[in-house]
Scaffold this motif. Structure first.
Motif, PDB file in Angstrom:
ATOM      1  N   ILE A   2       0.847  -1.184   0.000  1.00  0.00           N
ATOM      2  CA  ILE A   2       0.000   0.000   0.000  1.00  0.00           C
ATOM      3  C   ILE A   2       0.888   1.240   0.000  1.00  0.00           C
ATOM      4  O   ILE A   2       1.806   1.351   0.813  1.00  0.00           O
ATOM      5  CB  ILE A   2      -0.895   0.037   1.258  1.00  0.00           C
ATOM      6  N   ASP A   3       0.621   2.151  -0.905  1.00  0.00           N
ATOM      7  CA  ASP A   3       1.221   3.479  -0.843  1.00  0.00           C
ATOM      8  C   ASP A   3       0.260   4.378  -0.073  1.00  0.00           C
ATOM      9  O   ASP A   3      -0.923   4.491  -0.441  1.00  0.00           O
ATOM     10  CB  ASP A   3       1.435   4.057  -2.241  1.00  0.00           C
ATOM     11  N   LEU A   4       0.759   5.012   0.978  1.00  0.00           N
ATOM     12  CA  LEU A   4      -0.044   5.917   1.801  1.00  0.00           C
ATOM     13  C   LEU A   4       0.427   7.341   1.572  1.00  0.00           C
ATOM     14  O   LEU A   4       1.543   7.706   1.942  1.00  0.00           O
ATOM     15  CB  LEU A   4       0.089   5.544   3.285  1.00  0.00           C
ATOM     16  N   TYR A   5      -0.428   8.129   0.941  1.00  0.00           N
ATOM     17  CA  TYR A   5      -0.159   9.550   0.721  1.00  0.00           C
ATOM     18  C   TYR A   5      -0.705  10.277   1.947  1.00  0.00           C
ATOM     19  O   TYR A   5      -1.906  10.233   2.220  1.00  0.00           O
ATOM     20  CB  TYR A   5      -0.836  10.017  -0.560  1.00  0.00           C
ATOM     21  N   LEU A  19      -3.215   0.627   9.426  1.00  0.00           N
ATOM     22  CA  LEU A  19      -2.173  -0.125   8.732  1.00  0.00           C
ATOM     23  C   LEU A  19      -1.234  -0.800   9.722  1.00  0.00           C
ATOM     24  O   LEU A  19      -0.817  -1.946   9.520  1.00  0.00           O
ATOM     25  CB  LEU A  19      -1.411   0.799   7.787  1.00  0.00           C
ATOM     26  N   GLU A  20      -0.903  -0.107  10.795  1.00  0.00           N
ATOM     27  CA  GLU A  20      -0.041  -0.713  11.813  1.00  0.00           C
ATOM     28  C   GLU A  20      -0.771  -1.842  12.546  1.00  0.00           C
ATOM     29  O   GLU A  20      -0.186  -2.885  12.832  1.00  0.00           O
ATOM     30  CB  GLU A  20       0.432   0.350  12.800  1.00  0.00           C
ATOM     31  N   GLU A  21      -2.033  -1.638  12.857  1.00  0.00           N
ATOM     32  CA  GLU A  21      -2.803  -2.695  13.527  1.00  0.00           C
ATOM     33  C   GLU A  21      -2.891  -3.945  12.653  1.00  0.00           C
ATOM     34  O   GLU A  21      -2.865  -5.074  13.157  1.00  0.00           O
ATOM     35  CB  GLU A  21      -4.211  -2.197  13.874  1.00  0.00           C
ATOM     36  N   GLY A  23      -0.673  -4.889  10.482  1.00  0.00           N
ATOM     37  CA  GLY A  23       0.637  -5.416  10.102  1.00  0.00           C
ATOM     38  C   GLY A  23       0.833  -5.395   8.597  1.00  0.00           C
ATOM     39  O   GLY A  23       1.603  -6.181   8.045  1.00  0.00           O
ATOM     40  N   GLN A  24       0.138  -4.473   7.935  1.00  0.00           N
ATOM     41  CA  GLN A  24       0.163  -4.371   6.476  1.00  0.00           C
ATOM     42  C   GLN A  24       1.444  -3.675   6.013  1.00  0.00           C
ATOM     43  O   GLN A  24       1.844  -2.650   6.558  1.00  0.00           O
ATOM     44  CB  GLN A  24      -1.049  -3.560   6.022  1.00  0.00           C
ATOM     45  N   ALA A  25       2.063  -4.240   4.993  1.00  0.00           N
ATOM     46  CA  ALA A  25       3.217  -3.569   4.397  1.00  0.00           C
ATOM     47  C   ALA A  25       2.734  -2.310   3.680  1.00  0.00           C
ATOM     48  O   ALA A  25       1.805  -2.367   2.860  1.00  0.00           O
ATOM     49  CB  ALA A  25       3.914  -4.509   3.419  1.00  0.00           C
ATOM     50  N   TYR A  26       3.365  -1.195   3.998  1.00  0.00           N
ATOM     51  CA  TYR A  26       2.978   0.050   3.337  1.00  0.00           C
ATOM     52  C   TYR A  26       4.156   0.997   3.271  1.00  0.00           C
ATOM     53  O   TYR A  26       5.133   0.885   4.013  1.00  0.00           O
ATOM     54  CB  TYR A  26       1.791   0.703   4.041  1.00  0.00           C
ATOM     55  N   PRO A 196       0.489  -0.983  21.080  1.00  0.00           N
ATOM     56  CA  PRO A 196       1.761  -0.841  20.354  1.00  0.00           C
ATOM     57  C   PRO A 196       1.594  -0.322  18.934  1.00  0.00           C
ATOM     58  O   PRO A 196       2.409   0.484  18.463  1.00  0.00           O
ATOM     59  CB  PRO A 196       2.339  -2.254  20.380  1.00  0.00           C
ATOM     60  N   ALA A 197       0.550  -0.760  18.242  1.00  0.00           N
ATOM     61  CA  ALA A 197       0.351  -0.302  16.866  1.00  0.00           C
ATOM     62  C   ALA A 197       0.086   1.190  16.818  1.00  0.00           C
ATOM     63  O   ALA A 197       0.544   1.891  15.896  1.00  0.00           O
ATOM     64  CB  ALA A 197      -0.803  -1.061  16.219  1.00  0.00           C
ATOM     65  N   VAL A 198      -0.660   1.703  17.788  1.00  0.00           N
ATOM     66  CA  VAL A 198      -0.927   3.136  17.845  1.00  0.00           C
ATOM     67  C   VAL A 198       0.359   3.896  18.119  1.00  0.00           C
ATOM     68  O   VAL A 198       0.646   4.927  17.487  1.00  0.00           O
ATOM     69  CB  VAL A 198      -1.998   3.438  18.912  1.00  0.00           C
ATOM     70  N   GLN A 199       1.163   3.396  19.022  1.00  0.00           N
ATOM     71  CA  GLN A 199       2.438   4.044  19.308  1.00  0.00           C
ATOM     72  C   GLN A 199       3.338   4.063  18.077  1.00  0.00           C
ATOM     73  O   GLN A 199       3.997   5.071  17.797  1.00  0.00           O
ATOM     74  CB  GLN A 199       3.116   3.322  20.474  1.00  0.00           C
ATOM     75  N   ARG A 200       3.348   2.965  17.315  1.00  0.00           N
ATOM     76  CA  ARG A 200       4.154   2.928  16.089  1.00  0.00           C
ATOM     77  C   ARG A 200       3.634   3.936  15.064  1.00  0.00           C
ATOM     78  O   ARG A 200       4.426   4.611  14.389  1.00  0.00           O
ATOM     79  CB  ARG A 200       4.148   1.530  15.479  1.00  0.00           C
TER      80      ARG A 200
END
Length: 218
Positions: A2-5, A19-21, A23-26, A196-200
């Motif tokens: 995924i490209d995230l603009y 996306l962090e929750e 674990g998606q590659a972006y 943790p995902a929110v912190q990331r």
């Protein structure tokens, strides 16, 4: 992939959280809205409304070509549906619960709280009518959320994209509200902040633009 603009505003952060929750590659592609990059023709080919966030999914299910999407609510629904996480199956009562709170965020929380922030932070001089009107609506919205969170740990019962959408917009110091008056929001906010995902997601936002006010988690 995924490209995230993206820029780390409230609307940008909600997509980063999901996306962090997942674990998606972006890949983060910063669009500096403070210098007007969102107005460039290349970005508008992806986001017709010239606003962040937007995504390009290079491996959409059932499609042979990349899929581009703008509007944060649509992106949240798409990514959660694709992954089968943080959104119950369509047609269920639980799905509708998520949708009503997601649309509440899109239709009420962001428009009113963002305008309140603009008038408090950017107006050349105070405009009492605007501040009173928007402050009263912010108080009302916080009351709606606090009441709902007195009934369930998350807005749709289970942690979902609705929580991810609302969370970055609850910025009490910027909005002139005291969470001591909203104990259920305070407890909900602490639960989400600890993930943790929110912190990331917030750390990646700081890597893009550490000075953005939306990144403060007081």
């Amino acid at each position: 992939m995924i490209d995230l603009y993206y820029w780390p505003t409230g609307n940008g952060l909600k997509i980063g959280i999901l996306l962090e929750e997942l674990g998606q590659a972006y890949r983060v592609l910063p669009i500096n809205i403070r210098t007007g990059e969102q107005k460039q023709e290349g970005f508008q080919a992806i986001s017709a409304n010239a606003r962040i966030p937007a995504i390009v999914d290079h491996a959409p299910n059932g499609l042979s070509e990349p899929l581009s999407l703008f509007e944060s609510g649509a992106i949240l629904n798409y990514l959660a549906n694709k992954a089968g996480r943080f959104l119950p199956p369509a047609g269920t009562a639980d799905y509708q619960q998520v949708q009503q709170w997601l649309f509440w965020q899109v239709g009420h929380v962001t428009p009113y709280l963002s305008q309140l922030q603009v008038f408090k932070e950017k107006a050349p001089e105070p405009i009492p009518f605007a501040l009173d009107l928007l402050g009263a609506e912010a108080t009302r919205l916080y009351g709606v959320l606090d009441k709902r969170l007195s009934e369930a740990p998350f807005v749709a019962g289970e942690y979902s994209i609705a929580d991810m959408a609302i969370f970055p917009w609850i910025q009490p110091l910027r909005q002139g509200l005291d969470l001591a008056n909203y104990p259920n929001i305070h407890a909900w906010r602490e639960r989400i902040k600890a993930r943790p995902a929110v912190q990331r997601a917030y750390e990646k936002g700081r890597e893009v633009a550490a000075g953005e006010k939306s990144l403060a988690l007081q």
